[in-house]
Design a protein around this motif. Structure first.
Motif, short mmCIF file in Angstrom:
data_model
loop_
_atom_site.label_atom_id
_atom_site.label_comp_id
_atom_site.label_asym_id
_atom_site.label_seq_id
_atom_site.Cartn_x
_atom_site.Cartn_y
_atom_site.Cartn_z
N UNK B 289 0.87 -1.18 0.00
CA UNK B 289 0.00 0.00 0.00
C UNK B 289 0.90 1.23 0.00
N UNK B 290 0.61 2.22 -0.83
CA UNK B 290 -0.49 2.27 -1.80
C UNK B 290 -0.36 1.21 -2.88
N UNK B 291 -1.49 0.94 -3.49
CA UNK B 291 -1.60 -0.16 -4.43
C UNK B 291 -0.62 -0.05 -5.60
N UNK B 292 -0.19 1.16 -5.93
CA UNK B 292 0.73 1.31 -7.06
C UNK B 292 2.00 0.50 -6.84
N UNK B 336 5.59 4.16 -10.67
CA UNK B 336 4.70 3.61 -9.64
C UNK B 336 5.21 3.81 -8.24
N UNK B 337 6.30 4.56 -8.13
CA UNK B 337 6.88 4.76 -6.81
C UNK B 337 6.03 5.68 -5.94
N UNK B 338 5.94 5.34 -4.69
CA UNK B 338 5.36 6.21 -3.66
C UNK B 338 5.92 5.73 -2.34
N UNK B 339 6.01 6.61 -1.37
CA UNK B 339 6.40 6.09 -0.05
C UNK B 339 5.36 5.07 0.41
N UNK B 340 5.83 4.07 1.11
CA UNK B 340 4.94 3.05 1.65
C UNK B 340 3.91 3.69 2.57
N UNK B 341 2.79 3.06 2.64
CA UNK B 341 1.67 3.42 3.50
C UNK B 341 2.11 3.73 4.93
N UNK B 342 3.14 3.06 5.38
CA UNK B 342 3.66 3.33 6.72
C UNK B 342 4.62 4.51 6.70
N UNK B 343 4.64 5.21 5.56
CA UNK B 343 5.48 6.39 5.35
C UNK B 343 6.97 6.05 5.31
N UNK B 344 7.26 4.82 4.91
CA UNK B 344 8.65 4.41 4.73
C UNK B 344 9.05 4.72 3.29
N UNK B 345 10.11 5.51 3.10
CA UNK B 345 10.57 5.75 1.72
C UNK B 345 11.42 4.58 1.23
N UNK B 346 11.71 4.59 -0.05
CA UNK B 346 12.60 3.57 -0.60
C UNK B 346 13.96 3.66 0.07
N UNK B 347 14.62 2.52 0.18
CA UNK B 347 15.94 2.46 0.80
C UNK B 347 17.02 2.82 -0.21
N UNK B 348 16.82 2.40 -1.46
CA UNK B 348 17.80 2.67 -2.51
C UNK B 348 17.08 3.20 -3.76
N UNK B 349 17.70 4.11 -4.45
CA UNK B 349 17.18 4.61 -5.73
C UNK B 349 18.36 4.67 -6.70
N UNK B 350 18.19 4.08 -7.89
CA UNK B 350 19.31 4.02 -8.84
C UNK B 350 18.80 4.23 -10.26
N UNK B 351 19.74 4.65 -11.11
CA UNK B 351 19.40 4.90 -12.52
C UNK B 351 19.23 3.61 -13.30
N UNK B 352 19.96 2.57 -12.90
CA UNK B 352 19.88 1.32 -13.65
C UNK B 352 19.68 0.13 -12.70
#
Lengths: 479, 479
Positions: B289-292, B336-352
């Motif tokens: 959640x969110x469903x995306x 489709x990225x969004x912070x998790x419903x628990x307001x946890x952001x992604x841990x890693x973000x990369x170009x590839x």
């Protein structure tokens, strides 16, 4: 008959009496009876079959020993008690039984001497070209737990610890010849065709004896100082398997005697004993002999690899059965193909990976993707996923063959590892975590060194060592 | 204090007496107390906390109901008793409890009426755009077991069965408001701050009462016709978790009250009760959640996918914890990225994908291979491995983000499913498989409908239905 305990007050006369009564004359029972009798206790062993042996006598006769045995040194593999502990705590997790593993490793050299003194013989030879499954003539030591495979080879110094009992095969029968004779020579008596059915308890909760059926007639057996339950596991009890270890329900085979019906566990539960890890199973999957087949890759129903093929076949079987639902296929190329050791030929043979994938019924593109990835890295000597090692790490070149290793088709041989929760000295714990007076246990009636995970030889090993300690405890001797 | 039973002969006076004594005032206890009291039995509920509620009152308030409820019809999802059985036997395997599932499904429409009569309200609305985890206002019915995901959507006609208790949230608190009031209105008495510690047994083995501590003072409670154990599971008992369910040991969180210490299970074992499937756990993993975020793919520590991301998040959590060692990562693309419903952001973000794989520490080439295969097939609307369905089946286009869903980092919420082995009527079985006179149980003190597997709402559902039956049985009424 019920497993509920009989009250001692309701036993008017005892048909048999002894200081120590041992239930079951397998490996743990023989070791317990020897030590109890040797300590001076009058000892009686009740065995439901017509002779001693139990499941141990059917086994290949590996005893898991280490910490620097003479055989290990002769074969050129240094080992230490700490190294052995480190390995077993990694291999028998998650949440291994630290106390049992520590004592098992610390007593290993002494326990080997004890086995030699009973007439058991080991050899310090490792035969790299042996089939790797059942021991062959002249084979003394084997890697029987993945000690030389990833990740364990990076966690502890690899040392073979599967010490093969020498003599005619199976080695387990020779071990039981020696231990049975030792127990009887030490003065233990045996009552065969005698099925223990329930425990007898004093008014204060102390275990005081056993109710049994001898040739179908009920007898009561008084144990003046202790009862030792060494009655095997529960693999031959379909209800208990369903109740506790449903992962087993797909296999065609079960490994044990018909006496492995769990009654020893239930008799103890009926006097308040706690049980532990009843879902834990070991499951040999003899896919890996002849050794050339280990060049192949194992895939699940999705065409994904799930284990390093060069690890212990018991780890492979456990993983396949518990975590892959009993779905596995071995893919091998022509260069390394041979009928399996059990003389099972490949199920499918195809010119290309795509055809093979389709024949097996794997998802489109799954096996080809797995093979492309595996081959590209294997060509460079790498296995990024599972760290399979040279020399069995080679790309697979079509034509390809596949063995159907699904649990309902192939020779999975599961047996149970869960059982009574005991202290290392053999005392059976009650539901509050306190020892039950007069009650001791060892072997597969208990949760042992391999509370999860497994290595071949751990069952004979912990049955005999902890059987000894339980026998001494039951005799009132501080081990 | 020991869990060993007290002999009735050793109870000089009873501090409290009732026909039916219920241990625990959660969902199962309230249902049992209502039925017992309504049948005319004098009923006393012992609750260790200062108020009724238990773990049920903390829950989202899903009740798993089906077979063609008015809410299902209103929402446009036909269902039948047979369809519900077919689904549950597939979802609660291997080796599901057929007798409990059959009765659970056959009684579902009646049980819904019973809940309505207690003041519980449901709604026939499905909100496809809700977050899919906790219910939101106006949401009445949810797919809470993967009914509309592979393989279940091909095994049974998909129908939502998670009926959300309406009113202020959490719905579990509203359910417990209603059931608590109903039990008390029916005449049941409650003794709060009263911890049941052991059972009392007659000389003939019948359960005759309970020893408890009320505000720390020992009291004895006579049960003239039966004791009902509805004291929760054992997730809050670290020793029992280690003993039975070691897969849980890696999680940071546990789901339950401090009362879920397994004492109810152990008290019953101490009078000879058998237990079942103690390793079974449920574990919600709210990654979706969110469903995306469900457009993303879940991979294990080898970069392999292991489950269809669009199935029930409890199935995902159970699979991740039990079969992947608690190692999981969610890979999602920018669209489709969004912070998790628990307001946890992604841990890693990369170009590839290659960078991401390296950042996470996955084996070289593993994630890129998985993504190439997934994307190629997703572009054609296929997921050959796991059959994830449209509209969440889309190729992932870099840049990519990853959530660290390892069990020691993320919000796994496990609770235990193993417990006493009961008949559907609530009778607790002994080690011979026979009912123990005077002893009944329901809820997470027992192994229930979900002996393995799980769907949200099964615990409130089987606690209340089988709680009712246990209450009637304890009162001596044939259910």
């Amino acid at each position: 008959m019920t497993v509920a305990p009989r009250r001692a007050a309701d036993v008017p006369t005892w048909d048999e009496q002894a200081d120590v009564v041992v239930v079951g004359f397998g490996a743990a029972g023989a070791a317990a009876a020897f030590e109890a009798a040797s300590s001076g206790a009058e000892t009686l062993v009740l065995e439901r079959a017509g002779a001693a042996g139990g499941a141990a006598a059917m086994s290949d006769g590996f005893v898991y020993l280490g910490g620097g045995t003479p055989e290990q040194r002769e074969a050129g593999f240094p080992d230490s008690v700490d190294n052995m502990k480190t390995f077993l705590k990694a291999a028998c997790g998650p949440a291994p039984d630290h106390a049992k593993i520590d004592l098992y490793c610390e007593r290993s050299l002494e326990h080997r001497e004890w086995l030699l003194a009973r007439g058991v013989r080991f050899l310090g030879t490792v035969l790299p070209d042996a089939n790797g499954t059942s021991p062959v003539d002249g084979e003394g030591l084997m890697f029987t737990g993945g000690e030389n495979a990833y990740p364990f080879d990076e966690i502890a110094a690899p040392a073979p610890r599967g010490h093969v009992v020498q003599g005619d095969r199976p080695g387990g029968a020779r071990l039981m010849d020696a231990l049975t004779a030792a127990a009887l020579d030490a003065g233990a008596r045996a009552s065969f065709d005698t099925v223990a059915e329930a425990l007898v308890t004093d008014d204060d909760g102390r275990v005081a004896g056993v109710v049994a059926a001898r040739y179908g007639e009920e007898i009561t057996v008084r144990a003046r100082t202790g009862v030792v339950l060494t009655a095997g596991g529960f693999i031959s009890n379909p209800d208990m398997v369903e109740q506790y270890a449903p992962a087993v329900h797909v296999t065609a085979l079960r490994l044990g005697t018909e006496g492995d019906d769990g009654r020893g566990i239930r008799m103890a539960e009926a006097v308040g004993a706690r049980i532990k890890r009843m879902d834990a199973i070991e499951c040999a999957l003899p896919f890996n002999a002849p050794r050339s087949l280990v060049h192949g890759i194992l895939v699940n129903r999705l065409g994904q690899r799930f284990v390093n093929e060069d690890t212990y076949m018991g780890r492979v079987g456990q993983t396949a059965l518990v975590h892959q639902g009993g779905h596995a296929y071995l893919i091998v190329d022509e260069a390394h193909y041979a009928p399996n050791w059990l003389n099972v030929p490949a199920t499918w043979v195809c010119e290309t990976a795509a055809e093979l994938e389709s024949e097996i019924g794997l998802p489109p593109g799954s096996l080809t993707t797995t093979l492309d990835y595996f081959n590209a890295h294997a060509a460079d000597g790498n296995d990024p996923l599972f760290h399979k090692r040279a020399p069995v790490l080679t790309p697979l070149t079509p034509p390809l063959a596949a063995f159907d290793l699904r649990a309902d088709k192939f020779f999975y041989a599961p047996f149970t590892l869960g059982g009574l929760h005991t202290q290392p000295d053999g005392a059976v714990l009650d539901l509050d975590g306190e020892p039950i007076p007069g009650l001791f246990a060892a072997g597969r009636t208990t949760s042992g060194v391999a509370a999860q995970g497994y290595c071949s030889g751990l069952s004979l090993g912990d049955s005999t060592l902890f059987g000894r300690l339980a026998g001494l405890s039951a005799a009132g001797v501080k081990a």
